[in-house]
Enzyme design. Structure first.
Site, mmCIF file in Angstrom:
data_model
loop_
_atom_site.group_PDB
_atom_site.id
_atom_site.type_symbol
_atom_site.label_atom_id
_atom_site.label_comp_id
_atom_site.label_asym_id
_atom_site.label_seq_id
_atom_site.Cartn_x
_atom_site.Cartn_y
_atom_site.Cartn_z
ATOM 1 N N SER A 51 -2.578 6.717 -2.989
ATOM 2 C CA SER A 51 -2.362 6.828 -4.425
ATOM 3 C C SER A 51 -0.933 6.434 -4.774
ATOM 4 O O SER A 51 0.031 7.072 -4.337
ATOM 5 C CB SER A 51 -2.629 8.262 -4.894
ATOM 6 N N ASP B 237 -8.745 0.008 -10.056
ATOM 7 C CA ASP B 237 -9.076 0.101 -11.484
ATOM 8 C C ASP B 237 -10.109 -0.939 -11.920
ATOM 9 O O ASP B 237 -10.541 -0.931 -13.071
ATOM 10 C CB ASP B 237 -7.806 -0.071 -12.328
#
Ligand code: S3P
Length: 440
Positions: free
Chosen positions: A171, A320
Site C-alpha cells: 500500500s 485503481d
C-alpha cells in the site's frame, strides 16, 4: 441532496485527442509537501477534484497560504515549514479521500496540536488500523472508532521515533504515511513492501531536497529533514486515462490519442494487462517531467481482446484500474480470472462485489471470489446499475455503453468529481453518448 445519474446510449467509438486531468496522487502530495516545505512551491496541472481540494482546504485550515487553483490548474503554496502550521478551529473534513486521511495521519502526528480527521460515509467505513498501528509504534497517539475506522483524533505534542516496518499489504498510502511521519521522527524510518506500490512520495520527496534511500524492497528516510520548495508539473492521471483506454479498446473503429499521461512504472499495470489481453496501445513522445515519466498514449479499437489470468504481480500496479479492466474482460473472448486483489474490497466501495453486481445486472457472468473475480464474457445488455457513490465504478460502466445493446443507467454518480471533473464533457467529446440527469 440531488442524485447525479448517467445514462449511456449504446454504441459509438472514441476518437480524436484528449487530455485527462492531473494525477490525483501527485496532486495530493504536491500540496502536502509544499505546505511542509520552506519557500514558494508552484504546482501546474493540479487536479481540481474534490479529493485534492479536501487536502488543499485542510492546509488552508491550518493557516497555510495557498493561491489557486486557477482554471489552468496552477496552485501556489507558501510554505514556512511544519512549525508554522496552526491548530485548525474544527475537524478537517476529507470527504471521500482515503489518500488524504492516511497520508495526513502520518504527516500531522508530530504536530504540537490536536487534529481530528473526518470523512463522508464511504471514508468513514474504510480501515485505518493499517496506518494507526505502525504510527502508534512510532509514538503517535491516534484514536479511531472501535472498528478502526474514522474519525481519527490525532493527539498533538508527541515525539516520534523511527521504526523498521515490514508492511503486511502493498500500500502506497501506508508506506507514505510512515515515511512522512518519519520526516519528523528521531532516527531512521524504514518501510519494506511485500510488492512494489506507487512511488510518487519517494520521487517527490527527492524533488523537495529530502534524500530517500531505497535498497530492494526497503525504503528509508532520516528524521529531521527540511523540505525545500520546488516547482511541480503534474502529468495526466493514468487512472483517469484508463477509462478511455478501455473504452477505445472495446469499441471497434476507435482511434484515440491521450496526451501527457503519467507512465510511472509503478502505475502502468493497466497498460500491461490490456496488452496481455491483446489491446493495441502505443506509447509516443516519451519524456521525463520533473522526475515523473510521461507519454502520449495512442489506443486503437478493433483488436480482438482475449480473457486472461491476471498476473498477481501486476495487481498493486493497477490497483485503481480494475473496475475499468473488468469491462474490458466482459468484452473479451474467454474467461478472465483475477486473484490476489482482496484490497479491492476496501476501496471507495467493495469494488469486487459492486462490479460483479453491476455486470450481472447487464447480463454478464461475473462471480466474485474472496480475493478477486471470474468474468465470463458475453453480450452486455442495458439496465440500471448502482455505483454506490464510487467514482471509478460509475466511469467504468459509462464506458461499457460503447459495447452494450441497451441503455445503461448508472446511479449515484456525483463522486465522479472526486477524481475526474469534466468526465461527461470529455467522454462526450470523444464519442460516448452520455447524458446526465438528476433525481431528487
Ligand atoms: C494511492 C494509493 C492507492 C490507491 C489510491 C491512491 C496513493 O491506495 O488505491 O487511489 O495516492 O498513495 P493503497 O496504497 O492503499 O493501495
Amino acid at each position: 441532496m440531488t442524485e447525479r445519474i448517467f445514462q449511456v446510449t449504446p454504441g459509438g467509438r472514441l476518437q480524436g485527442e484528449a487530455r485527462v486531468p492531473g494525477d490525483k496522487s501527485i496532486s495530493h502530495r504536491a500540496i502536502m509537501f509544499g505546505a511542509f516545505a520552506h519557500g514558494r512551491t508552484t504546482i501546474d496541472g493540479f487536479l481540481s477534484g474534490a479529493d485534492n481540494l479536501a487536502t488543499l482546504n485542510a492546509f488552508r485550515a491550518m493557516g497555510v497560504s495557498i493561491d489557486g487553483p486557477d482554471e489552468r490548474g496552477r496552485v501556489v503554496v507558501d510554505g514556512h515549514g511544519p512549525e508554522a502550521l496552526q491548530a485548525p478551529t474544527g475537524p478537517l473534513d476529507l470527504g471521500n479521500s482515503g489518500t488524504s486521511m492516511r497520508l495526513l495521519s502520518g504527516l500531522l502526528s508530530s504536530l504540537p496540536f490536536d487534529v481530528t480527521l473526518i470523512g463522508d460515509g464511504s471514508l468513514s467505513r474504510r480501515p485505518m488500523r493499517r496506518v494507526t498501528e505502525p504510527l502508534g509504534q512510532m509514538g503517535a497517539e491516534i484514536e479511531a472508532t472501535p472498528e478502526g475506522t474514522p474519525p481519527l483524533h490525532i493527539r498533538g505534542g508527541r515525539a516520534l521515533r523511527g521504526i523498521d516496518y515490514p508492511m503486511p499489504v502493498a500500500s502506497a498510502q501506508v508506506k507514505s504515511a510512515l515515511l512522512l511521519a518519519g520526516l519528523s521522527a528521531q532516527g531512521r524510518t524504514c518501510v519494506t513492501e511485500p510488492a512494489p506500490s506507487r512511488d510518487h512520495t519517494e520521487r517527490m520527496l527527492t524533488a523537495f531536497g529530502c534524500p530517500v534511500e531505497r535498497d530492494g524492497a526497503t525504503v528509508c528516510v532520516e528524521g529531521g529533514a527540511r523540505l525545500q520548495a520546488t516547482a511541480i508539473d503534474v502529468p495526466g492521471d493514468i487512472s483517469s486515462a484508463a477509462f478511455f483506454l478501455v473504452g477505445a479498446a472495446i469499441a471497434p473503429g476507435s482511434d484515440l490519442l491521450l496526451r501527457h499521461v503519467g507512465i510511472n512504472p509503478t502505475r502502468t499495470g493497466v497498460l500491461d494487462i490490456l496488452r496481455l489481453m491483446g489491446a493495441d496501445i502505443a506509447l509516443e513522445n516519451e519524456r521525463d517531467i520533473g522526475g515523473e515519466p510521461v507519454a502520449d498514449l495512442r489506443v486503437r479499437g478493433g483488436a480482438p481482446l482475449r480473457g486472461i489470468e491476471i498476473p498477481e504481480a501486476l495487481v498493486p500496479l493497477a490497483i485503481d484500474e480494475f473496475p475499468a479492466l473488468f469491462i474490458a474482460a466482459a468484452c473479451a473472448e474467454g474467461r478472465t480470472v483475477l486473484t490476489g486483489a482482496r484490497e479491492l474490497r476496501v476501496k471507495e466501495s467493495d469494488r469486487i462485489q459492486v462490479m460483479a453486481d453491476g455486470l450481472q445486472t447487464l447480463g454478464v457472468s461475473a462471480t466474485p471470489t474472496d480475493d478477486g473475480i471470474v468474468i465470463e464474457p458475453g453480450p452486455i445488455g442495458g439496465g440500471e446499475v448502482q455505483s454506490h457513490g464510487d467514482h471509478r465504478i460509475a466511469m467504468s460502466f459509462a464506458m461499457a455503453g460503447l459495447r452494450a445493446n441497451g441503455v445503461i443507467t448508472i446511479r449515484d454518480c456525483a463522486n465522479v468529481d472526486t477524481s475526474f471533473p469534466g468526465f461527461v464533457a470529455l467522454a462526450s467529446a470523444c464519442g460516448l453518448t452520455l447524458q446526465e440527469a438528476q433525481a431528487a
